[in-house]
Design an enzyme around this catalytic site. Sequence first.
Site, PDB file in Angstrom:
ATOM      1  N   SER B 128       0.803  -1.219   0.000  1.00  0.00           N
ATOM      2  CA  SER B 128       0.000   0.000   0.000  1.00  0.00           C
ATOM      3  C   SER B 128       0.842   1.277   0.000  1.00  0.00           C
ATOM      4  O   SER B 128       0.335   2.340  -0.309  1.00  0.00           O
ATOM      5  CB  SER B 128      -0.958  -0.005   1.191  1.00  0.00           C
ATOM      6  OG  SER B 128      -0.268   0.280   2.377  1.00  0.00           O
ATOM      7  N   LYS B 165       0.533   4.325   6.863  1.00  0.00           N
ATOM      8  CA  LYS B 165      -0.096   5.209   5.882  1.00  0.00           C
ATOM      9  C   LYS B 165       0.337   6.663   6.095  1.00  0.00           C
ATOM     10  O   LYS B 165       0.880   7.008   7.140  1.00  0.00           O
ATOM     11  CB  LYS B 165      -1.633   5.164   6.044  1.00  0.00           C
ATOM     12  CG  LYS B 165      -2.288   3.821   5.742  1.00  0.00           C
ATOM     13  CD  LYS B 165      -2.424   3.563   4.262  1.00  0.00           C
ATOM     14  CE  LYS B 165      -3.150   2.239   3.991  1.00  0.00           C
ATOM     15  NZ  LYS B 165      -2.430   1.077   4.549  1.00  0.00           N
TER      16      LYS B 165
END
Lengths: 208, 208
Positions: B128, B165
């Site tokens: 990701s 993230k």
Amino acid sequence: MGMQLTEKQQRALQFIQSEISDRGRPPTLREIGSQIGVSSTNGVRYVLDALVRKGYLERSPMLSRGIELTDRSVRPNSKSDVREVPILGRIAAGIPITATENHEGRITVDKSFAPTDDTFALRVRGESMIEAGIREGDVIFARPQRTADSGDIVVAMIGEEATVKFYKPIGGRILLEPANSRFKPIIVESGTPGFQILGKVVGLMRKF
Amino acid sequence: MGMQLTEKQQRALQFIQSEISDRGRPPTLREIGSQIGVSSTNGVRYVLDALVRKGYLERSPMLSRGIELTDRSVRPNSKSDVREVPILGRIAAGIPITATENHEGRITVDKSFAPTDDTFALRVRGESMIEAGIREGDVIFARPQRTADSGDIVVAMIGEEATVKFYKPIGGRILLEPANSRFKPIIVESGTPGFQILGKVVGLMRKF
DNA sequence: AAATATACAAAACATTTGTTCACAAGTCAA
DNA sequence: TTGACTTGTGAACAAATGTTTTGTATATTT
């Protein structure tokens, strides 16, 4: 000559070591004094004289913070599973990569990142390997070797320039392939003067 | 703000770095001046002020050799200690991240990668963050903190899952943005039970 | 006991080092 | 041009820092 350290000498030495290590500068006589509980700068002087006599320190007269640690009192890195790797500055053709004048600094890393003791490190410039997750400013670790397997990421010297690329031999030629679609592969006839594989990239570190 | 360094600023910074590294103490204004070719201490002061403004140095007023390097300008060197950082295995909600049973192993790294002694490490799973150069299998280092600045890369806990993230607060909500166009951002109402920022990512290591 | 060496304290002093002030030449924008 | 801003010089000043001197208490040696 008694080489034993008294308690005050020991605490002074420890304090000096940690100040240099933490703040990047030695303490003043008064700072040492207040740390070890000696109120007179002359008393501190006495303690420091002893440390100099016993070979733990060197002092420069009339110089503020003019205290240096001798080799024997520089605290060693006790960890045995680490290795100190030189970060090479510019890499120039012809100069042995181990030339010490050429170092930008040293970094201590786990041995798993520096498998052999001639491992070297290099700061990455440019974006040519960005799709392989290697970015500008990253430090890469490489193990010196003159050849490589196809698909390895290598550090190669082309003329005066060091570069990091994928290594892909094709017939008698060598393809140095970037990991960036905006860059073109470099093709080198093997045996080209000034071309040389310096090593294989084995690790990478990055600071955010 | 112009972050470019002039030639004199660059030479001064280099000189300070090498003096600290070689002698264990920062130079005086006059030493810097004679090195970079500025005859007045006030001229040197001006150069140092610029380096402080640009974030390379810190100064302590009225202190001899009161110059410190900031993190960004510290060159990793042999004097810096190393730190053993735990590589956390699974991170589960509710379990303190320091619980030792939970460790996958430990890795020794330069202190510059592990600024505080509660730094922890984590192996990255998934793709990701690949466009930020963070890949599956990489080990990231994080400093524990409960909040973050917008744009920081953070380790966050969502329910039973730990994730890495970009952190972007928007109004009362928090956007956890991946660096992969194939993934969607996660939006969390702040105060959602089971959601928590664990720390800010400060470094990364990768083995090839 | 007397002499000597160690390990400080306290204060005065000397030197180094950082700060401030007055001034000047060059650059840049209005 | 004018006026700010930058980048200095040079000198005076102030604070920090190292050195020296004088003195004291304690332990050790003779």
